[in-house]
Design a protein around this motif. Structure first.
Motif, short mmCIF file in Angstrom:
data_model
loop_
_atom_site.label_atom_id
_atom_site.label_comp_id
_atom_site.label_asym_id
_atom_site.label_seq_id
_atom_site.Cartn_x
_atom_site.Cartn_y
_atom_site.Cartn_z
N PHE A 41 1.36 -1.36 0.27
CA PHE A 41 0.53 -0.31 -0.31
C PHE A 41 0.94 1.28 -0.15
O PHE A 41 1.82 1.21 0.95
CB PHE A 41 -0.82 0.00 0.90
N GLY A 42 1.21 1.82 -1.23
CA GLY A 42 1.95 2.98 -1.16
C GLY A 42 3.58 2.37 -0.90
O GLY A 42 4.38 2.02 -1.08
N ALA A 43 4.26 3.64 0.80
CA ALA A 43 5.13 3.03 0.98
C ALA A 43 5.05 2.41 2.16
O ALA A 43 6.32 1.43 1.96
CB ALA A 43 5.42 4.35 1.92
N MET A 44 3.89 1.36 2.33
CA MET A 44 4.33 0.08 3.13
C MET A 44 3.78 -1.14 2.64
O MET A 44 3.80 -1.16 1.75
CB MET A 44 2.44 0.12 4.20
N ALA A 46 3.97 -4.88 1.03
CA ALA A 46 3.10 -5.77 1.27
C ALA A 46 3.66 -6.85 2.27
O ALA A 46 2.21 -7.36 2.75
CB ALA A 46 3.92 -6.64 0.30
N GLY A 47 4.66 -7.08 3.28
CA GLY A 47 4.15 -8.13 4.25
C GLY A 47 3.36 -7.28 4.97
O GLY A 47 2.68 -7.42 6.03
N ALA A 48 3.42 -6.02 5.32
CA ALA A 48 2.86 -5.22 6.62
C ALA A 48 1.54 -4.72 6.29
O ALA A 48 1.03 -5.52 7.25
CB ALA A 48 4.56 -3.83 7.04
N VAL A 49 1.44 -4.73 4.95
CA VAL A 49 0.26 -4.88 4.39
C VAL A 49 -0.57 -6.18 4.95
O VAL A 49 -1.86 -5.48 5.82
CB VAL A 49 0.30 -3.78 2.81
N HIS A 81 -9.13 -0.12 3.23
CA HIS A 81 -9.36 -2.07 3.44
C HIS A 81 -9.19 -2.37 5.15
O HIS A 81 -9.93 -3.25 5.30
CB HIS A 81 -7.74 -2.53 2.59
N VAL A 82 -9.10 -1.40 5.81
CA VAL A 82 -8.97 -2.35 7.54
C VAL A 82 -9.34 -1.48 8.41
O VAL A 82 -10.80 -1.82 9.25
CB VAL A 82 -7.32 -2.03 7.72
N GLY A 83 -9.59 0.49 7.94
CA GLY A 83 -10.71 1.11 8.98
C GLY A 83 -10.33 1.31 10.12
O GLY A 83 -10.97 1.16 11.00
N ALA A 84 -9.11 0.48 10.65
CA ALA A 84 -8.13 0.48 12.04
C ALA A 84 -8.01 2.78 12.03
O ALA A 84 -7.70 2.69 10.97
CB ALA A 84 -7.00 -0.07 12.17
N ARG A 185 7.66 -9.52 1.43
CA ARG A 185 7.15 -10.25 1.62
C ARG A 185 7.08 -11.28 2.83
O ARG A 185 6.48 -12.14 3.39
CB ARG A 185 6.47 -11.29 0.44
N GLU A 186 8.51 -11.20 3.37
CA GLU A 186 8.58 -12.48 4.37
C GLU A 186 8.61 -11.39 5.92
O GLU A 186 9.06 -10.63 5.78
CB GLU A 186 10.41 -12.92 3.52
#
Length: 198
Positions: A41-44, A46-49, A81-84, A185-186
């Motif tokens: 998601f942008g600068a974040m 894929a694993g953190a997303v 997508h998360v709404g947190a 992704r790890e």
């Protein structure tokens, strides 16, 4: 132009697959797992997303480090997508995400994140930390629950303050922070119950 991107293609099955892998990472600290069901998601990365897509929801108070707070694509996608709810103070966070470029300022974040209380140890935060490698950099030996003997891991190029915190942390059990180190992704997990020798 919208900055919203695709999250999980199959929300139920993809989140279940990621959840099982995250359970493995937490139950077997230092074990590398791959999350391959969604993109950055942008600068974040894929694993953190995927950690947030799997574990966070509209009840999860989320703190983001400055590089992520400043990125419109990251914020728009997390809201959609998360709404947190996003919090400005890490002391109020259930989850925190520290971008790799912000790790130099980790000391204040580590001191501020809640470690839980004797009455509510589950209120200790989870820190998702982006790193540049899980193949080189700081070498550490992990021991404790879920590890038969010891497990050697590499943590990437971490700042001295973070290395010091890892090796010296010794909060009264079961208090403390759970740490998830993500490289693309790890990821590996270092729960609060894991001892770290650097």
């Amino acid at each position: 132009m919208t900055t919203i991107t695709t999250a999980f293609a199959d929300a139920v099955h993809d989140s279940q697959a990621c959840f099982r892998r995250l359970l493995t990472a937490m139950a077997e600290p230092g074990t590398r797992v791959q999350l391959d069901r969604a993109h950055a998601f942008g600068a974040m990365n894929a694993g953190a997303v995927q950690v947030l897509l799997t574990l966070a929801d509209h009840h999860t108070r989320l703190w983001l480090s400055p590089a992520l707070q400043a990125d419109t694509a990251t914020l728009d996608n997390l809201r959609f997508h998360v709404g947190a709810p996003l919090v400005s103070d890490p002391a109020q966070a259930d989850f925190a995400v520290l971008a790799y470029q912000d790790t130099g300022g980790c000391e204040a974040v580590l001191e501020a994140l809640p470690a839980g209380t004797e009455e509510y140890p589950d209120q200790g935060a989870t820190l998702v930390l982006e790193t540049d490698s899980l193949d080189q950099g700081v070498a550490a030996v992990l021991s404790g629950p879920g590890i038969p003997g010891q497990r050697s891991v590499c943590l990437g190029s971490l700042p001295p303050a973070l290395v010091c915190w890892l090796s010296e942390r010794d909060p009264p059990s079961p208090l403390g922070l759970d740490l998830i180190l993500v490289c693309e992704r790890e990821l590996i997990a270092i729960p609060r119950s894991t001892q770290v020798e650097v």
